[in-house]
Design a protein around this motif. Structure first.
Motif, PDB file in Angstrom:
ATOM      1  N   GLY A   4      -5.194  -1.723   0.305  1.00  0.00           N
ATOM      2  CA  GLY A   4      -5.331  -0.266   0.259  1.00  0.00           C
ATOM      3  C   GLY A   4      -6.704   0.139  -0.221  1.00  0.00           C
ATOM      4  O   GLY A   4      -7.347  -0.584  -0.974  1.00  0.00           O
ATOM      5  N   LEU A   5      -7.173   1.284   0.253  1.00  0.00           N
ATOM      6  CA  LEU A   5      -8.374   1.895  -0.309  1.00  0.00           C
ATOM      7  C   LEU A   5      -8.010   3.326  -0.701  1.00  0.00           C
ATOM      8  O   LEU A   5      -7.153   3.944  -0.054  1.00  0.00           O
ATOM      9  N   PRO A   6      -8.667   3.843  -1.760  1.00  0.00           N
ATOM     10  CA  PRO A   6      -8.334   5.208  -2.201  1.00  0.00           C
ATOM     11  C   PRO A   6      -8.646   6.240  -1.128  1.00  0.00           C
ATOM     12  O   PRO A   6      -9.596   6.076  -0.347  1.00  0.00           O
ATOM     13  N   ASP A   7      -7.837   7.282  -1.087  1.00  0.00           N
ATOM     14  CA  ASP A   7      -8.031   8.355  -0.114  1.00  0.00           C
ATOM     15  C   ASP A   7      -7.696   9.687  -0.793  1.00  0.00           C
ATOM     16  O   ASP A   7      -6.677   9.780  -1.471  1.00  0.00           O
ATOM     17  N   PRO A   8      -8.549  10.711  -0.577  1.00  0.00           N
ATOM     18  CA  PRO A   8      -8.323  11.974  -1.289  1.00  0.00           C
ATOM     19  C   PRO A   8      -7.021  12.672  -0.883  1.00  0.00           C
ATOM     20  O   PRO A   8      -6.424  13.370  -1.697  1.00  0.00           O
ATOM     21  N   ASP A   9      -6.586  12.499   0.346  1.00  0.00           N
ATOM     22  CA  ASP A   9      -5.367  13.203   0.777  1.00  0.00           C
ATOM     23  C   ASP A   9      -4.110  12.371   0.546  1.00  0.00           C
ATOM     24  O   ASP A   9      -3.120  12.846   0.012  1.00  0.00           O
TER      25      ASP A   9
ATOM     26  N   VAL B 155       0.876  -1.169   0.000  1.00  0.00           N
ATOM     27  CA  VAL B 155       0.000   0.000   0.000  1.00  0.00           C
ATOM     28  C   VAL B 155       0.909   1.214   0.000  1.00  0.00           C
ATOM     29  O   VAL B 155       1.828   1.310   0.816  1.00  0.00           O
ATOM     30  N   ASN B 156       0.689   2.132  -0.951  1.00  0.00           N
ATOM     31  CA  ASN B 156       1.495   3.346  -0.998  1.00  0.00           C
ATOM     32  C   ASN B 156       0.710   4.462  -0.316  1.00  0.00           C
ATOM     33  O   ASN B 156      -0.202   5.050  -0.877  1.00  0.00           O
ATOM     34  N   ARG B 157       1.083   4.706   0.957  1.00  0.00           N
ATOM     35  CA  ARG B 157       0.343   5.671   1.775  1.00  0.00           C
ATOM     36  C   ARG B 157       1.067   7.015   1.684  1.00  0.00           C
ATOM     37  O   ARG B 157       1.998   7.292   2.438  1.00  0.00           O
TER      38      ARG B 157
ATOM     39  N   GLU C 198      -3.763   6.619  -0.977  1.00  0.00           N
ATOM     40  CA  GLU C 198      -4.261   5.337  -0.479  1.00  0.00           C
ATOM     41  C   GLU C 198      -4.118   5.319   1.031  1.00  0.00           C
ATOM     42  O   GLU C 198      -3.184   5.922   1.569  1.00  0.00           O
ATOM     43  N   ILE C 199      -5.022   4.604   1.693  1.00  0.00           N
ATOM     44  CA  ILE C 199      -4.854   4.366   3.128  1.00  0.00           C
ATOM     45  C   ILE C 199      -4.718   2.861   3.378  1.00  0.00           C
ATOM     46  O   ILE C 199      -5.080   2.045   2.530  1.00  0.00           O
TER      47      ILE C 199
END
Ligand code: OOB
Length: 543
Positions: free
Chosen positions: A470-475, A441-443, A478-479
């Motif tokens: 991972g799930l998509p995250d706007p900031d 996951v690329n956080r 990915e989270i």
């Protein structure tokens, strides 16, 4: 020709003779070393500013002298050629001085990031056979001296802990240098391993990446060149310089290689960074996409700092909208960069048109970089289609440090490194990163190995099965998410807080802790019986 340091056996680094000859003949590999660089720089422009940190200003001659004094002191303490030393410092001048001093005496710096904790540090200290560990006293509210006490307990061969600041029960780094030591001879050869970087990794434990003097010198100097850096440039280092990107892509080493000035910042917030940009005349900086977004927002709301010429964005996917907003908001040119501590770097170039700068991650640094884009069956995909990126070249490793079994999977018989990234290549040679196949996951630019976190979660007494995805995250882009199957079903689920506390006691870096936890009855499986993480992500995301 194997690129080993005396005392450090089986690095697995060796380029075959044919490639050594090719890279030397092309002039890409020279005979210089990392430890020799400050000496060259001091001869070239002794009084030019090299490093700025708060009120401290170090010119090139001071830097070289401090490297000699530190090198002499380390030797006096019995640290010498082939000894690994874990360097765990934030962005302070001591990082730079100790790094070059270790390189000069032929010792082996092992670079870890400030966010790393006991699990990561003890592991890399053990694998590298480290004899010393360099830490700050405190940084961002965390006491690294207590961590050092724990790491020492874990790693019997760790003889010395050296602390920047108040040493507590350990040794003081301040007491190491020998004032007036004079020039310490360079003990390394250009083909030796110069330093060990930590991999973002897909495995249970982080792997160590052996970079040689000649490949790393090339890496830094060539990157400075494609970014158009000159002695007039001032680079702001906001990312932790234990990472390849801010250290040598072009970062600290590339900036100094052209005679520019490096300004060390402890934080990347717009307030801190913008103030430094204006005060120190910063012209160049490198950030990860979430930080670029914060800078764009702050500049749009309150005005851009004056003077920034280029902003490099890399480490994670920079979406098109963000990429397009950087130039107008910050009044500078965007350089996109994709790369990895293992080697390969791509950059957009100053001469590229806007479409390439906004829509691609650039093209490879070296004309000797070789790229293969392969389909799942291991054969090349048709030109322009998406496939997995494999690469080989003059600054891409041929093997991880002391990891023969893993190397057999991560490299093919011809020495190509399997990046795990999905790309397509445009006719111009520019790469577009389309995703990845590796379990990472690329956080926001920090890579979290799914396997590593799953193995840690499975140590929790209530956890029977664990899947990290991972799930998509706007900031952050990915989270980190974890789905857990608990002993005895969903009766008494551990709360996110309990899991975080558990992972802290395991000594796992905070950025690897799950942002979201899901308690599930079972994990969906694919036809071949692997956990189906795509299905998992769909079931936990309400549509
Ligand atoms: C850089 O290095 P690492 O080793 O921390 O991470 C490498 C991985 C790549 O394999 C890829 O999965 C991802 O991080 N990545 C990107 C990216 N840059 C890195 N994914 C999408 N777009 C990008 N621009 O992160 C690194 C080292 C040197 C220069 C640039 C990045």
């Amino acid at each position: 020709m194997t690129g080993t340091v005396p005392g450090v056996a089986a690095t697995g680094t060796g380029w075959p003779d044919e490639f050594v000859a090719r890279y030397v003949a092309a002039g890409v590999w020279g005979d210089r070393t990392l430890g020799g660089l400050p000496r060259e720089w001091a001869r070239r422009a002794p009084r030019d500013p090299a490093l700025v940190s708060g009120a401290e200003r170090i010119d090139y001659s001071d830097l070289d002298r401090r490297v000699d004094e530190m090198a002499a002191g380390l030797l006096r303490r019995g640290i010498g050629a082939g000894d690994a030393v874990v360097l765990h410092l934030p962005n302070v001048p001591e990082f730079v001085v100790v790094l070059f001093a270790l390189a000069r005496i032929g010792a082996l710096p092992v670079l870890v990031l400030p966010a790393h904790r006991r699990a990561e540090v003890s592991h890399v200290a053990a694998v590298s056979g480290a004899v010393a560990y360099v830490v700050p006293d405190r940084h961002e509210g965390f006491d690294y001296r207590s961590l050092a006490t724990e790491v020492r307990a874990d790693v019997p061969h760790l003889r010395e802990v050296l602390v920047v600041g108040d040493p507590g029960e350990h040794g003081a780094l301040d007491e190491v240098p020998v004032p007036g030591a004079g020039p310490v001879p360079d003990a390394a050869r250009s083909e030796d391993v110069a330093l060990l970087l930590m991999s973002g990794g897909t495995t249970g434990r982080p792997k160590l990446i052996p970079r040689t003097h000649r490949d790393y010198v090339y890496n830094a100097e060539a990157t400075a060149e494609v970014c158009g850096l000159t002695s007039a440039d001032v680079t702001l280092s906001v990312l932790p310089i234990g990472h390849n990107l801010p250290l040598a892509c072009p970062g600290v080493i590339g900036t100094m290689a052209v005679g520019g000035t490096v300004v060390l910042a402890r934080a990347g917030s717009p307030e801190t960074a913008f103030e430094l940009i204006e005060r120190e005349g910063v012209t160049f900086a490198a950030v990860v996409p979430p930080l670029a977004r914060l800078w764009v927002e702050a500049a749009t709301a309150g005005g851009a700092p004056r003077g920034l010429r280029s902003l490099m964005v890399g480490g994670a996917r920079c979406d098109r909208a963000l990429a397009a907003s950087i130039g107008p908001a910050l009044g500078c040119r965007l350089i996109q960069s994709f790369g990895m501590a293992e080697g390969l770097l791509t950059h957009t170039r100053p001469e590229d048109g806007d479409e390439l700068v906004v829509g691609t991650q650039g093209r490879p640094l070296s004309p000797l970089d070789e790229i293969r884009v392969l389909g799942p069956d291991g054969t090349p995909v048709p030109a322009g289609e998406v496939g997995e990126l494999w690469t080989r070249g003059p600054y891409t490793i041929r093997g991880y440090h002391r990891a023969p079994e893993y190397n057999a999977l991560a490299f093919d018989a011809e020495g190509f490194y399997r990046t795990g990234d999905l790309v397509r290549v445009l006719p111009s040679g520019h790469l577009v990163v389309e995703g990845r196949v590796k379990e990472v996951v690329n956080r926001g630019g920090e890579n979290v190995s799914e396997t590593e976190l799953e193995e840690q979660l499975l140590e929790h007494p209530d956890v029977v099965r664990a899947a990290v995805f991972g799930l998509p995250d706007p900031d952050l882009g990915e989270i980190v998410c974890a789905a857990l199957v608990l002993a005895g079903g969903v009766g008494k689920p551990p709360r996110a807080k309990d899991v975080a506390a558990f992972l802290r006691t395991r000594g796992l870096a905070r950025f690897k802790h799950p942002d979201r936890l899901f308690i599930v009855d079972d994990l969906p499986l694919t036809a071949v019986g692997k956990v189906d993480k795509k299905a998992l992500a769909r079931t936990v995301t309400p549509t």
